[in-house]
Design a protein around this motif. Structure first.
Motif, PDB file in Angstrom:
ATOM      1  N   LEU A 143     -20.453 -28.377  29.480  1.00  0.00           N
ATOM      2  CA  LEU A 143     -21.432 -28.173  28.408  1.00  0.00           C
ATOM      3  C   LEU A 143     -21.831 -26.666  28.352  1.00  0.00           C
ATOM      4  N   PRO A 144     -22.301 -26.070  29.317  1.00  0.00           N
ATOM      5  CA  PRO A 144     -22.708 -24.668  29.227  1.00  0.00           C
ATOM      6  C   PRO A 144     -21.380 -23.665  29.000  1.00  0.00           C
ATOM      7  N   LEU A 145     -20.333 -24.244  29.709  1.00  0.00           N
ATOM      8  CA  LEU A 145     -19.192 -23.377  29.364  1.00  0.00           C
ATOM      9  C   LEU A 145     -18.780 -23.247  27.856  1.00  0.00           C
ATOM     10  N   ALA A 146     -18.909 -24.379  27.483  1.00  0.00           N
ATOM     11  CA  ALA A 146     -18.504 -24.649  26.029  1.00  0.00           C
ATOM     12  C   ALA A 146     -19.579 -23.931  25.095  1.00  0.00           C
ATOM     13  N   LEU A 147     -20.667 -24.124  25.506  1.00  0.00           N
ATOM     14  CA  LEU A 147     -21.760 -23.088  24.716  1.00  0.00           C
ATOM     15  C   LEU A 147     -21.571 -21.803  24.784  1.00  0.00           C
ATOM     16  N   ALA A 148     -21.142 -21.142  25.916  1.00  0.00           N
ATOM     17  CA  ALA A 148     -20.827 -20.061  26.214  1.00  0.00           C
ATOM     18  C   ALA A 148     -19.566 -19.565  25.377  1.00  0.00           C
ATOM     19  N   ARG A 149     -18.725 -20.241  24.938  1.00  0.00           N
ATOM     20  CA  ARG A 149     -17.596 -20.062  24.004  1.00  0.00           C
ATOM     21  C   ARG A 149     -17.991 -20.069  22.616  1.00  0.00           C
ATOM     22  N   GLN A 150     -19.272 -20.752  22.419  1.00  0.00           N
ATOM     23  CA  GLN A 150     -19.900 -20.631  21.020  1.00  0.00           C
ATOM     24  C   GLN A 150     -20.725 -19.380  20.931  1.00  0.00           C
ATOM     25  N   GLY A 151     -20.522 -18.449  21.813  1.00  0.00           N
ATOM     26  CA  GLY A 151     -21.395 -17.067  21.659  1.00  0.00           C
ATOM     27  C   GLY A 151     -22.608 -17.102  22.184  1.00  0.00           C
ATOM     28  N   ILE A 152     -23.108 -18.313  22.982  1.00  0.00           N
ATOM     29  CA  ILE A 152     -24.457 -18.236  23.512  1.00  0.00           C
ATOM     30  C   ILE A 152     -24.650 -17.631  24.984  1.00  0.00           C
ATOM     31  N   ASP A 153     -25.590 -17.117  25.055  1.00  0.00           N
ATOM     32  CA  ASP A 153     -25.816 -16.283  26.500  1.00  0.00           C
ATOM     33  C   ASP A 153     -26.376 -17.287  27.333  1.00  0.00           C
ATOM     34  N   ILE A 154     -25.642 -18.258  27.957  1.00  0.00           N
ATOM     35  CA  ILE A 154     -26.425 -19.238  28.584  1.00  0.00           C
ATOM     36  C   ILE A 154     -26.108 -19.106  30.096  1.00  0.00           C
ATOM     37  N   ARG A 155     -27.227 -19.491  30.917  1.00  0.00           N
ATOM     38  CA  ARG A 155     -27.111 -19.412  32.463  1.00  0.00           C
ATOM     39  C   ARG A 155     -27.790 -20.683  33.025  1.00  0.00           C
ATOM     40  N   ILE A 156     -27.129 -21.193  34.179  1.00  0.00           N
ATOM     41  CA  ILE A 156     -27.598 -22.267  34.818  1.00  0.00           C
ATOM     42  C   ILE A 156     -28.590 -21.940  35.948  1.00  0.00           C
ATOM     43  N   LEU A 157     -29.679 -22.941  36.007  1.00  0.00           N
ATOM     44  CA  LEU A 157     -30.415 -22.540  37.011  1.00  0.00           C
ATOM     45  C   LEU A 157     -30.721 -23.864  37.768  1.00  0.00           C
ATOM     46  N   MET A 158     -30.340 -24.002  39.043  1.00  0.00           N
ATOM     47  CA  MET A 158     -30.296 -25.409  39.847  1.00  0.00           C
ATOM     48  C   MET A 158     -30.818 -24.921  41.275  1.00  0.00           C
ATOM     49  N   ASP A 180     -15.963 -29.139  22.373  1.00  0.00           N
ATOM     50  CA  ASP A 180     -16.254 -28.272  21.269  1.00  0.00           C
ATOM     51  C   ASP A 180     -17.170 -28.827  20.304  1.00  0.00           C
ATOM     52  N   ALA A 181     -16.671 -30.115  19.577  1.00  0.00           N
ATOM     53  CA  ALA A 181     -17.466 -30.552  18.685  1.00  0.00           C
ATOM     54  C   ALA A 181     -19.069 -30.802  19.002  1.00  0.00           C
ATOM     55  N   SER A 182     -19.237 -31.531  20.013  1.00  0.00           N
ATOM     56  CA  SER A 182     -20.515 -31.699  20.655  1.00  0.00           C
ATOM     57  C   SER A 182     -21.286 -30.701  21.117  1.00  0.00           C
ATOM     58  N   ALA A 183     -20.587 -29.577  21.574  1.00  0.00           N
ATOM     59  CA  ALA A 183     -21.182 -28.379  21.776  1.00  0.00           C
ATOM     60  C   ALA A 183     -21.702 -27.515  20.699  1.00  0.00           C
ATOM     61  N   ALA A 184     -20.986 -27.768  19.449  1.00  0.00           N
ATOM     62  CA  ALA A 184     -21.639 -27.147  18.084  1.00  0.00           C
ATOM     63  C   ALA A 184     -22.757 -27.703  17.825  1.00  0.00           C
ATOM     64  N   GLN A 185     -22.940 -29.089  18.120  1.00  0.00           N
ATOM     65  CA  GLN A 185     -24.229 -29.715  17.898  1.00  0.00           C
ATOM     66  C   GLN A 185     -25.274 -29.349  18.436  1.00  0.00           C
ATOM     67  N   TYR A 186     -24.913 -29.141  19.660  1.00  0.00           N
ATOM     68  CA  TYR A 186     -26.225 -28.651  20.479  1.00  0.00           C
ATOM     69  C   TYR A 186     -26.502 -27.233  20.212  1.00  0.00           C
ATOM     70  N   ALA A 187     -25.306 -26.209  19.927  1.00  0.00           N
ATOM     71  CA  ALA A 187     -25.763 -24.944  19.631  1.00  0.00           C
ATOM     72  C   ALA A 187     -26.325 -25.047  18.206  1.00  0.00           C
ATOM     73  N   ALA A 188     -26.260 -25.871  17.461  1.00  0.00           N
ATOM     74  CA  ALA A 188     -27.113 -25.931  16.154  1.00  0.00           C
ATOM     75  C   ALA A 188     -28.440 -26.131  16.314  1.00  0.00           C
ATOM     76  N   LEU A 189     -28.539 -27.110  17.288  1.00  0.00           N
ATOM     77  CA  LEU A 189     -29.886 -27.713  17.708  1.00  0.00           C
ATOM     78  C   LEU A 189     -30.734 -26.558  18.547  1.00  0.00           C
ATOM     79  N   TYR A 190     -29.907 -25.725  19.300  1.00  0.00           N
ATOM     80  CA  TYR A 190     -30.673 -24.618  19.978  1.00  0.00           C
ATOM     81  C   TYR A 190     -31.091 -23.654  18.660  1.00  0.00           C
TER      82      TYR A 190
END
Ligand code: ADP
Ligand code: GLC
Length: 504
Positions: free
Chosen positions: A26-41, A464-474
């Protein structure tokens, strides 16, 4: 848009189940949507070992009595996706599982281990490292305190999204844990994180996040009922439209039979011949009779009540009498592990691999004809999705994400070419055997079977489709304008920091 994705596991740094797969893909797909996303664990030993380009970027002030904390920056292996590992050797570097010791007992300090994760995540999200999050996406109970902690921050604070991957795991602890986890006593109320006299990390997340999601639309409806709500259905109902289901996807590169390096032979829908070779290799490796006409039924799963391991166990004699082979890759409840091992000794057509074996899971998906993916409840389920992509037909219960992703092969769906698997309704032996029997009967009709395999393989379960839904929610929660990326964006480079130093 800057997003911090907080999770207890991410493949291949640490994995116990589907959360790890989602926390990579999911973070990889969100990065493809143009989001600067970082994992913390957490910096478990396995995560430190596998992190790409590790370097210490900050030494943490003592917090919750933990004095040895540092933040380590790097990238997710085989990608440019930035990762921050919270390194606290006293909490995370120990031999055993991510959440349990070698004997399957929860670590006694799990409350502190994951409270610490949330406290550090809150500091990072608020700019500890010259990088401030617009949105914090927290996952499962392990990151459940994070929305509460952020709600205490002065505005403008990051917006929060919390994803429930499994409502059955709640992170409930006795009330007297509150001082140790750094939560003021005033939050211990029915409106706060009190849950039947205990402290619940999951309830805290549901109450304090701006939005809550879960991992399939059907599970999102089910958990609003007492049957599936694990006691939290009322708390979720209270959130109304703030709660929704977004279907998980799969990492279509890692799980691709055309490129999968774990397989004896790659294959695709256009040329599926390699699947026969994968089956023969699997049979050979496990000491089973090598025969392409013998149906091979697989089960790759945590061995738990959720996954109906008890019912699968009872169904093994039926599979053997039906002339099928049965291969299991699994670990979980020791009683199930022993019972399956005993069956393996009794039947020559049964091969049992107890333990966690990533490569074996891929080889099983490729070599099997049928995958048992039943469940009493299933937030989404990924193994049925991997099965379909590998031309392996799932047999699943009609619940949660299984109901959303598998189309039962009946007369109508076979003729209109929408069928992709077999579904049953009741969580009992007769129903599982009936659905598996229907699959075995169709397997005897090679042309119809081939058509069903190709239909399953043609499904698009990519993110891709679901990541776009998360991106919209962000964008909705942060108030930042949404412009979906046209071109795949390159994941941003990790933060520069003068204190960088190699840790190995
Ligand atoms: P859950 O997260 O509830 O266990 P999912 O279907 O979402 O179920 O994800 C399970 C993930 O764990 C899949 O990637 C599956 O291949 C993997 N898996 C489960 N058990 C094993 C095992 N014993 N060895 C290797 N992989 C496993
Ligand atoms: C949980 C659920 C599973 C889901 C996975 C990833 O482990 O049990 O259904 O697929 O999380 O979201």
């Amino acid at each position: 848009m800057r997003a911090l994705f907080v999770t207890a596991e991410a493949y291949p740094l640490a994995k116990s189940g589907g959360l790890a797969d989602v926390s990579r893909a999911l973070p990889l797909a969100l990065a493809r949507q143009g989001i600067d996303i970082r994992i913390l664990m957490p910096a478990y030993s396995s995560a430190l070992l596998h992190l790409k380009n590790p370097r210490i970027v900050a030494r943490l002030e003592p917090l919750l009595g933990v004095e040895d904390g540092t933040l380590i920056s790097g990238e997710l292996p085989d990608t440019d996706l930035p990762v921050w590992l919270v390194d606290a050797p006293s909490l995370y570097r120990r031999s055993g599982g991510l959440y349990q010791d070698d004997d399957g007992r929860d670590w006694a300090d799990n409350g502190l281990r994951f409270a610490y994760l949330s406290h550090v995540a809150a500091k990072v999200a608020c700019g500890l490292l010259d990088w401030k999050a617009d949105v914090v996406h927290a996952n499962d109970w392990h990151a459940g305190l994070l929305p509460l902690l952020l709600s205490l921050e002065p505005a403008p604070r990051p917006a929060t999204i919390f994803t429930i991957h499994n409502l059955a795991f709640q992170g409930n602890f006795p009330r007297d844990i509150l001082p140790a986890i750094g939560i003021p006593d005033r939050f211990f109320s029915a409106d706060g994180l009190e849950f039947y006299g205990q402290v619940s990390f999951l309830k805290a997340a549901i109450r304090y996040s701006d939005r809550i999601t879960t991992v399939s639309p059907t599970y999102a409806k089910e958990v609003l009922t007492p049957e599936f709500g694990c006691g939290l259905d009322g708390v979720l109902r209270d959130r109304g439209d703030d709660f929704c289901g977004i279907l998980n996807g799969i990492d279509a590169e890692l799980w691709n039979p055309a490129t999968d390096k774990n397989l004896a032979q790659t294959y695709s829908a256009r040329d599926i011949a390699g699947k026969r070779i994968c089956k023969a290799e699997l049979q050979c490796a496990l000491g089973l009779e090598i025969c392409s006409e013998t149906p091979l039924v697989g089960y790759v799963s945590r061995l738990t009540d959720q996954k109906m391991a008890d019912v699968v166990l009872q169904a093994v004699p039926f599979l053997v009498e039906s002339g099928a082979q049965f291969v299991l890759v699994g670990e979980g409840d020791p009683a199930f592990e022993h019972a399956f091992e005993a069956l393996g000794g009794r039947y020559p057509g049964v091969a049992i691999q107890i333990g966690y074996h990533e490569a074996a899971a891929h080889r099983l998906q490729a070599g099997a004809d049928i995958l048992l993916a039943p469940a009493r409840f299933e937030p989404c389920g990924l193994t049925q999705l991997y099965a379909m992509r590998y031309g392996t037909i799932p047999v699943s219960r009609r619940t949660g994400g299984l109901a959303d992703t598998v189309v039962d092969a009946g007369a109508a769906t076979l003729s209109n070419r929408t069928a992709t698997g077999f579904l049953f309704d009741d969580a009992d032996l007769a129903s599982l055997e009936d659905a598996t029997g229907r699959a075995l009967a169709l397997f005897e009709e090679p042309l119809a079977w081939r058509r069903l395999q190709l239909q399953a393989m043609a499904q698009d379960f990519s993110w891709d489709a679901s990541a776009a839904q998360y991106a919209a929610l962000y964008h909705t929660v942060s108030g930042l304008p949404y412009a979906p990326a046209r071109e795949p964006a390159v994941a941003p480079a990790p933060v520069a920091n003068p204190e960088r130093q190699a840790i190995r």
